[in-house]
Enzyme design. Structure first.
Site, PDB file in Angstrom:
ATOM      1  N   ARG A  33       2.191  92.187 -54.988  1.00  0.00           N
ATOM      2  CA  ARG A  33       1.931  90.800 -55.566  1.00  0.00           C
ATOM      3  C   ARG A  33       0.825  90.787 -56.474  1.00  0.00           C
ATOM      4  O   ARG A  33      -0.198  89.970 -56.337  1.00  0.00           O
ATOM      5  CB  ARG A  33       1.737  89.910 -54.381  1.00  0.00           C
ATOM      6  CG  ARG A  33       2.932  89.408 -53.776  1.00  0.00           C
ATOM      7  CD  ARG A  33       3.683  88.506 -54.597  1.00  0.00           C
ATOM      8  NE  ARG A  33       5.008  88.219 -53.895  1.00  0.00           N
ATOM      9  CZ  ARG A  33       5.196  86.838 -53.237  1.00  0.00           C
ATOM     10  NH1 ARG A  33       4.091  86.061 -52.952  1.00  0.00           N
ATOM     11  NH2 ARG A  33       6.212  86.564 -52.543  1.00  0.00           N
ATOM     12  N   ARG A  37      -0.973  84.138 -57.993  1.00  0.00           N
ATOM     13  CA  ARG A  37      -1.863  82.947 -57.822  1.00  0.00           C
ATOM     14  C   ARG A  37      -3.315  83.055 -57.768  1.00  0.00           C
ATOM     15  O   ARG A  37      -3.946  82.256 -57.787  1.00  0.00           O
ATOM     16  CB  ARG A  37      -1.139  82.088 -56.937  1.00  0.00           C
ATOM     17  CG  ARG A  37       0.127  81.414 -57.445  1.00  0.00           C
ATOM     18  CD  ARG A  37       0.717  80.536 -56.268  1.00  0.00           C
ATOM     19  NE  ARG A  37       1.159  81.709 -55.331  1.00  0.00           N
ATOM     20  CZ  ARG A  37       1.715  81.540 -54.377  1.00  0.00           C
ATOM     21  NH1 ARG A  37       2.278  80.257 -53.698  1.00  0.00           N
ATOM     22  NH2 ARG A  37       2.325  82.453 -53.370  1.00  0.00           N
ATOM     23  N   ARG A  46       1.725  80.067 -65.504  1.00  0.00           N
ATOM     24  CA  ARG A  46       2.605  79.403 -64.527  1.00  0.00           C
ATOM     25  C   ARG A  46       2.656  77.914 -64.717  1.00  0.00           C
ATOM     26  O   ARG A  46       4.069  77.598 -64.724  1.00  0.00           O
ATOM     27  CB  ARG A  46       2.187  79.633 -63.128  1.00  0.00           C
ATOM     28  CG  ARG A  46       2.901  78.950 -62.126  1.00  0.00           C
ATOM     29  CD  ARG A  46       4.034  79.500 -61.591  1.00  0.00           C
ATOM     30  NE  ARG A  46       4.696  78.949 -60.200  1.00  0.00           N
ATOM     31  CZ  ARG A  46       5.025  77.678 -60.220  1.00  0.00           C
ATOM     32  NH1 ARG A  46       5.266  77.143 -61.281  1.00  0.00           N
ATOM     33  NH2 ARG A  46       5.515  77.216 -59.405  1.00  0.00           N
ATOM     34  N   ASP A  83      11.585  87.642 -58.794  1.00  0.00           N
ATOM     35  CA  ASP A  83      11.753  87.605 -57.326  1.00  0.00           C
ATOM     36  C   ASP A  83      12.755  87.991 -56.729  1.00  0.00           C
ATOM     37  O   ASP A  83      13.967  88.427 -57.316  1.00  0.00           O
ATOM     38  CB  ASP A  83      11.899  86.037 -57.017  1.00  0.00           C
ATOM     39  CG  ASP A  83      11.164  85.851 -55.729  1.00  0.00           C
ATOM     40  OD1 ASP A  83       9.734  85.881 -55.380  1.00  0.00           O
ATOM     41  OD2 ASP A  83      11.989  85.572 -54.800  1.00  0.00           O
ATOM     42  N   TYR A 159      17.012  84.497 -46.179  1.00  0.00           N
ATOM     43  CA  TYR A 159      16.885  83.417 -47.108  1.00  0.00           C
ATOM     44  C   TYR A 159      18.121  82.707 -47.298  1.00  0.00           C
ATOM     45  O   TYR A 159      18.188  81.538 -47.267  1.00  0.00           O
ATOM     46  CB  TYR A 159      16.204  83.658 -48.460  1.00  0.00           C
ATOM     47  CG  TYR A 159      14.599  84.078 -48.008  1.00  0.00           C
ATOM     48  CD1 TYR A 159      13.673  83.112 -47.851  1.00  0.00           C
ATOM     49  CD2 TYR A 159      14.332  85.398 -47.985  1.00  0.00           C
ATOM     50  CE1 TYR A 159      12.408  83.497 -47.554  1.00  0.00           C
ATOM     51  CE2 TYR A 159      12.968  85.794 -47.809  1.00  0.00           C
ATOM     52  CZ  TYR A 159      12.011  84.832 -47.323  1.00  0.00           C
ATOM     53  OH  TYR A 159      10.751  85.228 -47.178  1.00  0.00           O
TER      54      TYR A 159
HETATM   55  O1  CP3 Z   1       3.545  90.989 -58.560  1.00  0.00           O
HETATM   56  C1  CP3 Z   1       4.399  91.467 -57.822  1.00  0.00           C
HETATM   57  O2  CP3 Z   1       4.411  91.748 -56.866  1.00  0.00           O
HETATM   58  C2  CP3 Z   1       5.757  91.309 -58.630  1.00  0.00           C
HETATM   59  C3  CP3 Z   1       6.366  89.939 -58.365  1.00  0.00           C
HETATM   60  C4  CP3 Z   1       7.087  89.444 -56.990  1.00  0.00           C
HETATM   61  C5  CP3 Z   1       6.911  88.237 -56.647  1.00  0.00           C
HETATM   62  N1  CP3 Z   1       7.767  88.079 -55.374  1.00  0.00           N
HETATM   63  C6  CP3 Z   1       6.347  87.074 -57.335  1.00  0.00           C
HETATM   64  C7  CP3 Z   1       6.429  85.804 -56.604  1.00  0.00           C
HETATM   65  C8  CP3 Z   1       7.528  90.414 -56.035  1.00  0.00           C
HETATM   66  C9  CP3 Z   1       7.851  91.861 -56.019  1.00  0.00           C
HETATM   67  C10 CP3 Z   1       8.084  89.409 -55.048  1.00  0.00           C
HETATM   68  C11 CP3 Z   1       8.829  90.069 -53.735  1.00  0.00           C
HETATM   69  C12 CP3 Z   1       9.276  88.813 -52.861  1.00  0.00           C
HETATM   70  N2  CP3 Z   1       9.395  87.518 -53.081  1.00  0.00           N
HETATM   71  C13 CP3 Z   1       9.340  88.898 -51.373  1.00  0.00           C
HETATM   72  C14 CP3 Z   1       9.201  90.316 -50.786  1.00  0.00           C
HETATM   73  C15 CP3 Z   1       7.618  90.725 -50.641  1.00  0.00           C
HETATM   74  C16 CP3 Z   1       6.776  89.699 -49.737  1.00  0.00           C
HETATM   75  O3  CP3 Z   1       6.077  89.022 -50.197  1.00  0.00           O
HETATM   76  O4  CP3 Z   1       7.089  89.741 -48.488  1.00  0.00           O
HETATM   77  C17 CP3 Z   1       9.771  87.944 -50.817  1.00  0.00           C
HETATM   78  C18 CP3 Z   1      10.121  87.580 -49.363  1.00  0.00           C
HETATM   79  C19 CP3 Z   1       9.906  86.999 -51.810  1.00  0.00           C
HETATM   80  C20 CP3 Z   1      10.533  85.474 -51.669  1.00  0.00           C
HETATM   81  C21 CP3 Z   1       9.441  84.704 -52.124  1.00  0.00           C
HETATM   82  N3  CP3 Z   1       9.123  84.477 -53.244  1.00  0.00           N
HETATM   83  C22 CP3 Z   1       8.826  83.619 -51.583  1.00  0.00           C
HETATM   84  C23 CP3 Z   1       9.034  83.420 -49.785  1.00  0.00           C
HETATM   85  C24 CP3 Z   1       7.977  82.998 -52.125  1.00  0.00           C
HETATM   86  C25 CP3 Z   1       7.095  81.665 -51.529  1.00  0.00           C
HETATM   87  C26 CP3 Z   1       5.976  82.031 -50.693  1.00  0.00           C
HETATM   88  C27 CP3 Z   1       4.599  82.178 -51.770  1.00  0.00           C
HETATM   89  O5  CP3 Z   1       4.322  83.260 -51.598  1.00  0.00           O
HETATM   90  O6  CP3 Z   1       4.648  81.314 -52.382  1.00  0.00           O
HETATM   91  C28 CP3 Z   1       8.175  83.207 -53.355  1.00  0.00           C
HETATM   92  C29 CP3 Z   1       7.306  82.939 -54.621  1.00  0.00           C
HETATM   93  C30 CP3 Z   1       6.728  83.912 -55.489  1.00  0.00           C
HETATM   94  N4  CP3 Z   1       7.274  85.123 -55.982  1.00  0.00           N
HETATM   95  C31 CP3 Z   1       5.510  83.703 -56.066  1.00  0.00           C
HETATM   96  C32 CP3 Z   1       5.176  84.954 -57.038  1.00  0.00           C
HETATM   97  C33 CP3 Z   1       4.104  85.177 -57.811  1.00  0.00           C
HETATM   98  C34 CP3 Z   1       4.490  82.380 -56.137  1.00  0.00           C
HETATM   99  C35 CP3 Z   1       5.311  81.450 -56.753  1.00  0.00           C
HETATM  100  C36 CP3 Z   1       4.385  80.515 -57.783  1.00  0.00           C
HETATM  101  O7  CP3 Z   1       3.813  80.912 -58.542  1.00  0.00           O
HETATM  102  O8  CP3 Z   1       4.419  79.228 -57.495  1.00  0.00           O
END
Ligand code: CP3
Length: 353
Positions: A33, A37, A46, A83, A159
């Site tokens: 990540r 944010r 965003r 994602d 999910y």
């Molecule tokens: O920088 C990076 O790592 C690359 C991008 C990336 C994102 N998600 C962007 C993201 C990667 C590799 C992921 C993987 C991901 N997504 C996982 C596995 C890793 C982990 O964190 O456990 C999972 C379970 C998800 C599913 C997911 N995506 C959830 C549950 C959420 C909401 C919770 C949260 O953290 O907000 C997301 C949203 C998400 N994915 C965001 C980002 C930057 C935030 C969204 C936003 O900007 O509003």
């Protein structure tokens, strides 16, 4: 000759050397990540994109946010901005991200409901992600590796079946335990889709791929073998046949003692450790079979300063004498001060220098 030089230079990227089992003077690092944010410039893009999925599917914007952390901190790898839930979305299970609520999907809970899903539109829907990868390969500094990724089938299925995040996984466990053959059909579809998705990422230019199994720790031993190890092993088997040059990292978060034997059973080159894995045990038991990656607690990065440096030092001293990639034990959280990420980068980069 130019091509040969390029190829050689590619092979010399620190992340790829570490994944071939080399022990580097200074371990390469990147952070799960790393785009997100905690960076004001991410929040700005965003906001422009409006919707999170629009950001994932807009190559211009996705390239920009992928590069943002590298400009500040010069990690050894970029991770594609996308994602894990774009796969269900592309299989026909539309996805919504609600502010503060996370992902929301119309759940799939039976074999009958599986008929809503198919692979026919997969690559059309995911084409913008492949375009993001092609553009990133043009723009990255020569020593920076590009990591593609997908969710592992078990985690993506949680999910899809729960309809979003879950605390107890009651619905998916009821299906997996009560009707393993039916649930196995969903898992087989995810193995197919995930393999094809990773293959297309490699063809577009991803040099490493990581499988995120965030909820691996929710399963007892017998179910862990069937729903975490076997699907990942099958993906790796197929992917290695088509792309033997692209190493796979898996991150079976929360696997505990089941981390032992996981790399051998799945065939992955890299093993991502969560923050709870004991370092000495990992060095003795796990590092002989795989390149390890991890595992600073993301909350230590929120704390920063001396406590963080002490912990990073302990990780580097214990795991840095074997094949190792420094990372966190899970993703950066939004409350993280960017200055602390700068401190981390500086500390890792100057270790043993
Ligand atoms: O920088 C990076 O790592 C690359 C991008 C990336 C994102 N998600 C962007 C993201 C990667 C590799 C992921 C993987 C991901 N997504 C996982 C596995 C890793 C982990 O964190 O456990 C999972 C379970 C998800 C599913 C997911 N995506 C959830 C549950 C959420 C909401 C919770 C949260 O953290 O907000 C997301 C949203 C998400 N994915 C965001 C980002 C930057 C935030 C969204 C936003 O900007 O509003």
């Amino acid at each position: 000759m130019a091509n040969q030089d390029e190829a050689d230079q590619g092979r010399d990227k620190p992340l790829l050397r570490a994944l071939r089992g080399e022990i580097l003077e200074r371990p390469p690092f990147w952070l799960m990540r790393q785009a997100g944010r905690y960076l004001p410039e991410y929040l700005e893009v965003r906001r422009q994109a409006g919707d999170f999925l629009t950001l994932c599917y807009s190559p211009d914007l996705a390239v920009e946010v992928t590069l943002q952390p590298l400009r500040r901190f010069a990690m050894d790898a970029a991770i594609l901005f996308a994602d894990i839930l774009v796969v269900p979305d592309a299989l026909g299970q539309p996805l919504n991200y609600r502010e503060g609520e996370g992902p929301v999907l119309e759940p799939v809970r039976s074999v009958a409901e599986l008929s809503r899903l198919d692979m026919a539109g997969l690559h059309d829907r995911l084409a913008p992600v492949y375009e993001t990868i092609r553009r990133l390969r043009q723009e990255l500094p020569p020593s920076t590796a590009l990591i593609g990724f997908a969710g592992a089938p078990w985690t993506v299925a949680t999910y899809m079946v729960e309809g979003g995040g879950s605390r107890d996984f009651a619905t998916i466990k009821a299906w997996a335990y009560g009707d393993p053959d039916g649930f196995g059909e969903l898992m087989a579809l995810l193995v197919d889709a995930t393999t094809e998705y990773l293959e297309a990422q490699a063809e577009a230019g991803a040099e490493v791929v990581q499988l995120f199994d965030t909820w691996a720790g929710a399963l007892p031993e017998s179910a862990f073998g069937r729903w975490c190890v076997e699907p990942v092993a099958e993906i790796v088997r197929r992917f290695r046949k088509s792309h033997p040059e692209v190493p796979v990292i898996a991150f079976p978060r929360g696997a505990g003692v089941l981390y032992a034997g996981y790399a051998q059973a799945t065939g992955v080159a890299g093993l991502g450790l969560d923050a709870t894995v004991p370092l000495g045990w990992a060095a003795e038991t796990l590092q002989t079979g795989a390149t390890l990656q991890g595992n600073l607690d993301p909350l230590m990065l929120v704390t920063g300063g001396e406590p963080m440096r002490h912990e990073i030092g302990r990780i580097l001293e214990t795991l840095g004498n074997g094949p190792f990639i420094f990372n966190l034990g899970h993703g950066i959280i939004p409350a993280t001060p960017p200055d602390h990420v700068a401190e981390l980068a500086e500390f890792v980069r100057s270790w043993r220098a």
